[in-house]
Write an enzyme that holds these catalytic residues in place. Structure first.
Site, mmCIF file in Angstrom:
data_model
loop_
_atom_site.group_PDB
_atom_site.id
_atom_site.type_symbol
_atom_site.label_atom_id
_atom_site.label_comp_id
_atom_site.label_asym_id
_atom_site.label_seq_id
_atom_site.Cartn_x
_atom_site.Cartn_y
_atom_site.Cartn_z
ATOM 1 N N HIS A 159 -9.537 -2.957 -2.539
ATOM 2 C CA HIS A 159 -8.465 -2.268 -1.514
ATOM 3 C C HIS A 159 -8.796 -0.717 -1.498
ATOM 4 C CE1 HIS A 159 -4.054 -1.836 -0.643
ATOM 5 N NE2 HIS A 159 -4.462 -0.564 -0.759
ATOM 6 N N GLU A 160 -9.193 -0.242 -2.491
ATOM 7 C CA GLU A 160 -9.372 1.281 -2.576
ATOM 8 C C GLU A 160 -10.971 1.607 -1.588
ATOM 9 O OE1 GLU A 160 -6.952 2.955 -3.213
ATOM 10 O OE2 GLU A 160 -5.944 1.358 -4.167
ATOM 11 N N CYS A 182 0.787 -1.291 0.094
ATOM 12 C CA CYS A 182 -0.122 0.154 -0.006
ATOM 13 C C CYS A 182 0.993 1.220 -0.162
ATOM 14 C CB CYS A 182 -1.044 -0.065 1.352
ATOM 15 S SG CYS A 182 -1.822 1.660 1.474
ATOM 16 N N HIS A 186 -10.083 1.511 1.792
ATOM 17 C CA HIS A 186 -9.468 2.785 2.443
ATOM 18 C C HIS A 186 -10.578 3.776 2.942
ATOM 19 C CE1 HIS A 186 -5.156 2.453 2.028
ATOM 20 N NE2 HIS A 186 -5.475 1.975 0.910
HETATM 21 C C1 UDB Z 1 -0.373 -0.073 -5.391
HETATM 22 N N1 UDB Z 1 1.211 -1.067 -6.752
HETATM 23 O O1 UDB Z 1 -0.406 1.070 -6.309
HETATM 24 F F1 UDB Z 1 1.906 1.264 -11.274
HETATM 25 F F2 UDB Z 1 0.358 -2.745 -13.330
HETATM 26 C C2 UDB Z 1 0.713 -0.768 -5.432
HETATM 27 C C3 UDB Z 1 2.053 -0.487 -4.852
HETATM 28 C C4 UDB Z 1 1.493 -0.180 -3.198
HETATM 29 C C5 UDB Z 1 3.168 -1.350 -4.774
HETATM 30 C C6 UDB Z 1 2.498 0.837 -5.239
HETATM 31 C C7 UDB Z 1 0.940 -2.486 -7.395
HETATM 32 O O2 UDB Z 1 0.569 -3.432 -6.731
HETATM 33 N N2 UDB Z 1 1.280 -2.477 -8.815
HETATM 34 C C8 UDB Z 1 1.204 -1.877 -9.977
HETATM 35 C C9 UDB Z 1 1.622 -0.676 -10.009
HETATM 36 C C10 UDB Z 1 1.573 0.144 -11.352
HETATM 37 C C11 UDB Z 1 1.171 -0.525 -12.440
HETATM 38 C C12 UDB Z 1 0.843 -1.938 -12.269
HETATM 39 C C13 UDB Z 1 0.762 -2.768 -10.746
HETATM 40 N N3 UDB Z 1 -1.487 -0.211 -4.526
HETATM 41 C C14 UDB Z 1 -2.500 0.931 -4.538
HETATM 42 C C15 UDB Z 1 -2.474 1.459 -3.252
HETATM 43 O O3 UDB Z 1 -1.817 1.228 -2.177
HETATM 44 N N4 UDB Z 1 -3.751 1.995 -2.761
HETATM 45 O O4 UDB Z 1 -4.329 2.537 -1.725
HETATM 46 C C16 UDB Z 1 -1.422 -1.160 -3.779
HETATM 47 C C17 UDB Z 1 -2.221 -2.418 -4.740
HETATM 48 C C18 UDB Z 1 -2.223 -3.679 -3.883
HETATM 49 C C19 UDB Z 1 -3.360 -4.548 -4.264
HETATM 50 C C20 UDB Z 1 -4.450 -3.635 -4.789
HETATM 51 C C21 UDB Z 1 -3.668 -2.086 -4.861
HETATM 52 ZN ZN ZN Z 2 -3.626 1.412 -0.497
#
Ligand code: UDB
Ligand code: ZN
Length: 188
Positions: free
Chosen positions: A158-159, A115, A162
């Site tokens: 996940h979002e 996250c 939040h």
């Molecule tokens: C993420 N990204 O954005 F840009 F295809 C995660 C982080 C925490 C590692 C940055 C991710 O899992 N992969 C990713 C990133 C890209 C393009 C792509 C894949 N989040 C979002 C977040 O924290 N939102 O609050 C966490 C993800 C974990 C599972 C769903 C969201």
């Molecule tokens: Zn998150």
């Protein structure tokens, strides 16, 4: 625009609060927030633009993560799973989103989750619904309903979490972090 310094980190209490529902029409300030959330995701996924800002590449960013306790989240989900393709599966700001129905079957990312607001690692399967129907409003106040599965369903759950004060590691079993129900799906 938002930078990493603007992303609040666990254990900031705003991440545990229930975000306030929005009413329409949105204010200019709320529309700007929506723009800035999406701008973070777009720049963070663009290697060239991001060279300057050093953003953690993100697929979703919710308003409470930038210290605004409002029920709004941006998602930018690449078509293939990966961050270098330029095709987009979903690019949307969801206002007042909620899961209105879900599969009994569960799913989890095989690699676990991270996250943008959680600096510590929390290994283990984050057990979620494999499929969800989500109702939300777009920025113009139009009511939308979408059905999602696989990775997009995981990102949106996940979002939406939040907005309800829930963090991904809340869904990891303390006793058996790598245990998944027998008919659950491991993604990736
Ligand atoms: C993420 N990204 O954005 F840009 F295809 C995660 C982080 C925490 C590692 C940055 C991710 O899992 N992969 C990713 C990133 C890209 C393009 C792509 C894949 N989040 C979002 C977040 O924290 N939102 O609050 C966490 C993800 C974990 C599972 C769903 C969201
Ligand atoms: Zn998150």
């Amino acid at each position: 625009m938002f930078l990493m310094k603007d992303v609040v980190r666990d254990p900031n209490p705003v991440l545990r609060a229930t975000a306030k529902k929005l009413t329409f029409p949105l204010t200019a300030e709320q529309k700007q927030l929506a723009h800035d959330l999406m701008e973070y995701l777009v720049i963070s996924q663009d290697e060239e633009a991001n060279a300057k800002y050093h953003l953690r590449p993100g697929v979703g960013l919710a308003a409470p993560q930038v210290d605004q306790s409002l029920a709004m989240t941006a998602v930018l989900i690449p078509d293939e799973e990966g961050d270098d393709g330029d095709k987009i599966f979903m690019k949307e700001v969801l206002v007042n989103p909620r899961v209105i129905s879900n599969s009994v079957q569960n799913a989890a990312l095989a690699e676990g989750e991270g996250c943008l607001s959680v600096d510590d690692e929390h290994p283990g399967y984050v057990v979620r619904h494999a499929r969800v129907t989500i109702e939300y409003y777009n920025l113009d106040g139009e009511k939308k309903k979408i059905r999602l599965k696989n990775y997009p369903a995981i990102v949106c759950q996940h979002e939406i979490d939040h907005l309800n004060g829930i963090l991904f590691y809340d869904h990891i079993s303390k006793e058996h972090p790598l245990e998944m129900d027998p008919d659950g799906i491991l993604l990736g």
